[in-house]
Write a protein that holds these residues in place. Structure first.
Motif, PDB file in Angstrom:
ATOM      1  N   THR A 154     -19.680  18.894  -8.865  1.00 56.64           N
ATOM      2  CA  THR A 154     -20.491  18.647  -8.353  1.00 56.64           C
ATOM      3  C   THR A 154     -20.911  19.784  -7.100  1.00 56.64           C
ATOM      4  N   HIS A 210     -26.854   5.367 -10.768  1.00 51.85           N
ATOM      5  CA  HIS A 210     -27.306   5.649 -10.123  1.00 51.85           C
ATOM      6  C   HIS A 210     -28.512   7.493  -9.329  1.00 51.85           C
ATOM      7  N   TYR A 239     -18.965   5.408 -12.425  1.00 51.31           N
ATOM      8  CA  TYR A 239     -19.385   6.232 -11.972  1.00 51.31           C
ATOM      9  C   TYR A 239     -20.443   4.863 -12.177  1.00 51.31           C
ATOM     10  N   ASP A 242     -29.058  10.944  -6.974  1.00 49.70           N
ATOM     11  CA  ASP A 242     -27.979  11.564  -6.041  1.00 49.70           C
ATOM     12  C   ASP A 242     -28.613  11.853  -4.332  1.00 49.70           C
ATOM     13  N   TRP A 277     -24.830  20.534  -5.079  1.00 49.95           N
ATOM     14  CA  TRP A 277     -26.604  19.921  -4.630  1.00 49.95           C
ATOM     15  C   TRP A 277     -26.919  20.699  -4.068  1.00 49.95           C
ATOM     16  N   ARG A 295     -18.031   3.024  -7.524  1.00 51.35           N
ATOM     17  CA  ARG A 295     -17.649   4.640  -8.007  1.00 51.35           C
ATOM     18  C   ARG A 295     -15.727   5.092  -7.626  1.00 51.35           C
ATOM     19  N   ILE A 297     -23.421  20.371 -11.898  1.00 47.58           N
ATOM     20  CA  ILE A 297     -21.673  20.115 -12.536  1.00 47.58           C
ATOM     21  C   ILE A 297     -21.163  20.561 -13.502  1.00 47.58           C
ATOM     22  N   HIS A 341     -28.328   9.008 -13.391  1.00 48.31           N
ATOM     23  CA  HIS A 341     -27.107   9.184 -14.105  1.00 48.31           C
ATOM     24  C   HIS A 341     -25.983   7.945 -14.300  1.00 48.31           C
ATOM     25  N   TYR A 379     -11.594  12.430 -12.047  1.00 48.65           N
ATOM     26  CA  TYR A 379     -11.715  11.023 -12.645  1.00 48.65           C
ATOM     27  C   TYR A 379     -10.378  10.650 -13.146  1.00 48.65           C
ATOM     28  N   ARG A 424     -10.493  13.468 -15.890  1.00 50.63           N
ATOM     29  CA  ARG A 424     -11.400  13.872 -16.115  1.00 50.63           C
ATOM     30  C   ARG A 424     -11.892  15.152 -14.800  1.00 50.63           C
ATOM     31  N   TYR A 457     -17.611  21.456 -15.319  1.00 54.07           N
ATOM     32  CA  TYR A 457     -16.522  20.852 -16.007  1.00 54.07           C
ATOM     33  C   TYR A 457     -15.468  21.215 -15.955  1.00 54.07           C
ATOM     34  N   VAL A 467     -21.623   7.769 -14.787  1.00 61.22           N
ATOM     35  CA  VAL A 467     -19.946   8.244 -15.503  1.00 61.22           C
ATOM     36  C   VAL A 467     -19.881   6.948 -16.110  1.00 61.22           C
ATOM     37  N   LEU A 469     -21.241  11.839 -18.901  1.00 62.69           N
ATOM     38  CA  LEU A 469     -21.910  11.771 -18.174  1.00 62.69           C
ATOM     39  C   LEU A 469     -23.352  11.006 -18.848  1.00 62.69           C
TER      40      LEU A 469
END
Ligand code: AKG
Ligand code: FE2
Length: 203
Positions: free
Chosen positions: A195, A120, A117, A122, A197, A63, A135, A182, A111, A191, A137, A184, A150
């Motif tokens: 993000t 992977h 990325y 999370d 969690w 990443r 997430i 997922h 980004y 970008r 944007y 990127v 994504l």
């Protein structure tokens, strides 16, 4: 009538993921974007890592985004507004999905052109407390030629299905952190996102 948070919680319950456009107003998006640009211009973004604790490593071959973690003990006014929205969402998700969400963590992410990325999950291998990924944007505009989708790998009865989601400003993507792999894809343009969690541990 269901509110916006309940709609997201229902979809998460039914299929494990949900995409909502115009989740925040354009004014709020621009304010968050401006705050992110200010933090960037003060050089406070760091190369992101992979893994947790002793397993944490910066690996730009996996990443190559840069992040700035929010500190939940000293949020700015705007970050508080974002945090409160997410708290409302976690309450709705807990009511519908019984996931036992107890705390939240979030970072701004940037980004640079050429970054990505790789695929992977999370949840970390050694600690699995991340339960739901959210997430948001912040980009001004985005078209296919800008790249940076994504790519979600949705589990199907047999195999999986790819879904490419462009990082359009105001769009919120929510999914189960341990279930949806997922990545990127390489972005051609800067970008910007936040993000977060929802976790099943206390702070
Ligand atoms: O920004 C995105 O679309 C996804 C970011 C991501 O997968 C992550 O930070 O774990
Ligand atoms: Fe991720």
């Amino acid at each position: 009538m269901e509110n916006e948070f309940e709609l997201i919680a229902n979809q998460l319950y039914e299929k494990g993921w949900c995409i909502t456009d115009h989740f925040i107003s354009d004014d709020f998006r621009k304010e968050l974007l401006q705050e992110q640009q200010d933090i960037l211009s003060h050089g406070q973004f760091r190369l992101a890592g992979v893994g947790k604790g002793d397993n944490f490593k910066v690996k730009t071959e996996i990443r190559s985004d840069k992040v700035f973690w929010m500190d939940h003990t000293s949020l700015t006014l705007l970050q508080t507004k974002y945090w409160e929205l997410m708290s409302a969402l976690s309450r709705a998700v807990n009511q519908r999905c019984f996931l036992g969400l107890r705390s939240f963590e979030a970072h701004f992410a940037m980004y640079p052109p050429g970054s990505f990325y790789l695929r992977h999950l999370d949840q970390f291998q050694n600690v699995k407390y991340r339960v739901v990924t959210v997430i948001l944007y912040l980009n001004d505009e985005w078209t296919e030629k800008d790249g940076g989708a994504l790519r979600m790998y949705l589990p199907m009865e047999e195999g999986e299905e790819k879904l490419d989601v462009y990082p359009k400003g105001g769009r919120l993507v929510v999914f189960l952190s341990g279930e949806i792999p997922h990545e990127v894809l390489t972005t051609n343009k800067e970008r910007i996102s936040i993000t977060g969690w929802f976790r099943d541990i206390e702070y």
